[in-house]
Motif scaffolding. Structure first.
Motif, short mmCIF file in Angstrom:
data_model
loop_
_atom_site.label_atom_id
_atom_site.label_comp_id
_atom_site.label_asym_id
_atom_site.label_seq_id
_atom_site.Cartn_x
_atom_site.Cartn_y
_atom_site.Cartn_z
N UNK A 1 53.01 104.44 -44.27
CA UNK A 1 51.63 104.94 -44.37
C UNK A 1 51.38 105.50 -45.76
N UNK A 2 52.38 106.18 -46.31
CA UNK A 2 52.26 106.68 -47.69
C UNK A 2 52.15 105.52 -48.66
N UNK A 3 52.94 104.47 -48.41
CA UNK A 3 52.93 103.30 -49.30
C UNK A 3 51.56 102.63 -49.29
N UNK A 4 50.97 102.49 -48.09
CA UNK A 4 49.65 101.85 -47.98
C UNK A 4 48.60 102.74 -48.65
N UNK A 5 48.73 104.05 -48.42
CA UNK A 5 47.75 104.98 -49.00
C UNK A 5 47.77 104.87 -50.53
N UNK A 6 48.97 104.79 -51.06
CA UNK A 6 49.09 104.73 -52.53
C UNK A 6 48.66 103.35 -53.04
N UNK A 7 49.02 102.30 -52.32
CA UNK A 7 48.62 100.95 -52.75
C UNK A 7 47.10 100.82 -52.73
N UNK A 8 46.46 101.55 -51.84
CA UNK A 8 44.99 101.46 -51.71
C UNK A 8 44.27 102.07 -52.90
N UNK A 9 45.02 102.78 -53.76
CA UNK A 9 44.36 103.33 -54.95
C UNK A 9 44.09 102.23 -55.97
N UNK A 10 44.68 101.05 -55.76
CA UNK A 10 44.46 99.95 -56.71
C UNK A 10 43.01 99.50 -56.57
N UNK A 11 42.22 99.60 -57.61
CA UNK A 11 40.77 99.34 -57.46
C UNK A 11 40.42 97.86 -57.39
N UNK A 12 41.42 96.99 -57.52
CA UNK A 12 41.12 95.55 -57.45
C UNK A 12 42.32 94.83 -56.86
N UNK A 13 42.07 93.69 -56.23
CA UNK A 13 43.18 92.83 -55.83
C UNK A 13 44.01 93.35 -54.68
N UNK A 14 43.51 94.38 -53.95
CA UNK A 14 44.26 94.83 -52.78
C UNK A 14 43.28 95.22 -51.69
N UNK A 15 43.62 94.95 -50.44
CA UNK A 15 42.76 95.33 -49.31
C UNK A 15 43.67 95.91 -48.24
N UNK A 16 43.54 97.19 -47.88
CA UNK A 16 44.48 97.79 -46.94
C UNK A 16 44.31 97.28 -45.51
N UNK A 17 45.42 96.99 -44.89
CA UNK A 17 45.50 96.80 -43.45
C UNK A 17 46.53 97.80 -42.96
N UNK A 18 46.56 98.07 -41.69
CA UNK A 18 47.43 99.13 -41.17
C UNK A 18 48.30 98.64 -40.02
N UNK A 19 49.56 99.07 -40.03
CA UNK A 19 50.43 98.67 -38.91
C UNK A 19 49.95 99.31 -37.61
N UNK A 20 50.38 98.73 -36.53
CA UNK A 20 49.97 99.26 -35.24
C UNK A 20 50.85 98.74 -34.13
N UNK A 21 50.50 99.02 -32.91
CA UNK A 21 51.32 98.66 -31.75
C UNK A 21 51.18 97.20 -31.34
N UNK A 22 50.34 96.44 -32.06
CA UNK A 22 50.15 95.04 -31.72
C UNK A 22 48.72 94.64 -31.97
N UNK A 23 48.36 93.43 -31.56
CA UNK A 23 47.06 92.85 -31.91
C UNK A 23 46.24 92.63 -30.65
N UNK A 24 45.13 93.35 -30.54
CA UNK A 24 44.31 93.21 -29.34
C UNK A 24 42.95 92.62 -29.64
N UNK A 25 42.15 92.50 -28.60
CA UNK A 25 40.79 92.00 -28.76
C UNK A 25 40.67 90.53 -28.35
N UNK A 26 39.43 90.07 -28.36
CA UNK A 26 39.16 88.72 -27.86
C UNK A 26 38.95 87.76 -29.02
N UNK A 27 39.18 88.24 -30.26
CA UNK A 27 38.97 87.35 -31.42
C UNK A 27 40.29 87.13 -32.16
N UNK A 28 40.77 88.23 -32.77
CA UNK A 28 41.85 88.10 -33.75
C UNK A 28 43.14 87.52 -33.15
N UNK A 29 43.55 87.94 -31.96
CA UNK A 29 44.79 87.34 -31.43
C UNK A 29 44.59 85.90 -30.97
#
Ligand code: SAJ
Length: 438
Positions: free
Chosen positions: A249-277
């Motif tokens: 989480x610290x790594x993602x937070x710090x990587x998100x300071x990059x103002x270009x060429x990066x888009x944060x996604x976050x780890x989680x318990x799995x992939x839900x919903x009726x679209x993405x999975x």
């Protein structure tokens, strides 16, 4: 020789067209409302009689469509609903917004699209525009929809017009709706593109034509495969950081300071919903038929579906630190919905976590302010328990699976003894509980 293209263009431009919508769910109803607000007369068709009667009473059943938005459109006669295709015989255009789930074998379930296409073919006439909106594999419009319509000895691009336009409805999104989300459209012929553009133009802010129906079908699959693969990437990053003893989480937070060429996604318990999975597997299924393996999709699927098992490992290791076995332990789950602040449990990883914990012999209960109850394997139903200090203190381990913003994380940290936090939800809050993060 009637000029059906001009007839449709005129009827869309002066709003005298009547539009049919097949499937009045979270995609069809918002679209019907925007078409009606643009001035069209809309007939929504659904197989569910309760939905139809609610709509004709001006009552909404979709959270993103307030009843006070719907009712005036019904009262003015711009929107009505039916269960019968007999009411759609005189429409000028029809949008098909039916489900496209996966079968248990992870193959596409095309039954809803085929049934809708056969029914629309039954009312198809010269001067009709047919638009498929359901998310599906590239080629569906040309291979499944078009042949059924042409049985009526019609010529596409002259008598009948056929297009694909991916739905981009994001349930619960407070910022974007049908009216302000650009609408991608692809037609079988240039005349089809011209006509479908004229249909949507009065109802949405921007129409984005592409060169074919397959391109339009692929646009949607890129959008959602992009998310599934990036979520899989960041979930693997979490597994690697755990091995490295680094806080992902610290790594993602710090990587998100990059103002270009990066888009944060976050780890989680799995992939839900009726679209993405689901959507990416429509693409990989089609490519398998073309002897190509969509490796990113398959790998992301493997990683994302492994995450609930990883959560169970974290719980077992955390209890082990307290010299406790998972078997016989009391484990409380916070959040059963597939993502925060919604009530939808479709494909929710929380259901997998609940099931896997029970399989290991844990005594499992859950709290979710949005989800009063869930169906469990074996025809059982589990009900949400009250989030009390006593319940929290009574659990050997609390697992935060869905990070609803309404949770009082200070309260949870104060009264729980051990928390496995799969969403970094407790970051920045204080309390006595020992916290293990994904
Ligand atoms: N998830 C993660 N990490 C992330 C983002 C999501 O684990 O960084 C999980 C969520 O918890 C959830 C699943 O992935 O279980 C899907 O989440 P989502 O944010 O993609 O939400 P959805 O499934 O509601 O996706 C919809 C999609 N909308 C349409 O298909 C029209 C998607 O294209 C949108 O981008 C997404 O909403 C959105 O941005 O909210």
């Amino acid at each position: 020789m009637a000029d059906y293209k001009q007839q449709l263009l005129d009827r869309f431009n002066d709003r005298t067209a009547t539009i049919g919508i097949v499937g009045m769910g979270y995609v069809g109803l918002p679209l019907a409302v925007e078409f009606a607000r643009a001035g069209y007369h809309v007939i929504g068709l659904d197989v569910n009689e309760e939905k139809v009667s609610k709509l004709n009473a001006g009552t909404s059943y979709i959270p993103d469509v307030p009843t006070d938005t719907l009712a005036p459109l019904v009262d003015s006669g711009h929107l009505r609903a039916t269960t019968s295709y007999d009411d759609l015989t005189d429409i000028d255009a029809v949008s098909i917004c039916v489900p496209t789930p996966l079968r248990k074998t992870k193959d596409p379930d095309m039954s809803y699209i085929v049934a809708a296409a056969d029914s629309v073919a039954g009312i198809c006439h010269a001067g009709l525009l047919v638009v498929l909106e359901s998310t599906t594999y590239p080629g569906t419009t040309d291979e499944v929809i078009l042949p059924r319509l042409l049985k009526n000895n019609l010529t596409v691009g002259e008598d009948v017009f056929v297009a694909f336009s991916p739905e981009r409805v994001d349930p619960g999104n407070p910022t974007y709706g049908v009216h302000n989300t650009p609408k991608v459209v692809g037609g079988i012929t240039p005349a089809c593109v011209e006509v479908v553009t004229a249909l949507y133009a009065p109802a949405v802010g921007e129409v984005v034509p592409v060169s074919s129906t397959a391109a339009a079908e692929m646009v949607k699959l890129l959008e959602n495969t992009f998310r599934a693969v990036n979520i899989g990437l960041v979930n693997e990053m979490a597994l690697m950081c755990n091995r490295l003893g680094v806080d992902v989480w610290e790594v993602i937070r710090a990587a998100s300071t990059k103002p270009f060429g990066f888009m944060p996604f976050y780890p989680g318990p799995g992939l839900g919903g009726h679209c993405i999975p689901i959507d990416p597997h429509y693409l990989s299924w089609k490519l398998r038929a073309l002897n190509y393996t969509a490796r990113f999709i398959e790998l992301a699927g493997e990683i994302n579906t492994s995450m609930p098992y990883y959560v169970i490992d974290l719980v077992m290791d955390a209890l082990n630190e307290d010299s406790k076995a998972l078997k016989g332990a009391k484990v409380g789950i916070l959040g059963m919905a597939y993502k925060r602040d919604i009530d939808d449990v479709r494909e929710s990883p929380a259901l997998d976590v609940h099931h896997l914990l029970e399989e290991k012999g844990a005594d499992v209960s859950f709290n979710d302010p949005y989800v009063p109850s869930v169906r469990l394997p074996g025809q059982r139903t589990a009900h949400s328990v009250a989030l009390t200090a006593e319940w929290l203190a009574d659990q050997d381990c609390i697992v935060i699976v869905t990070d609803h913003t309404g949770y009082d994380y200070d309260f949870i940290l104060k009264h729980a003894r051990l928390i496995v936090d799969t969403r970094n939800a407790t970051h920045g809050y204080q309390g006595s509980a020992r916290v293990v993060r994904l």
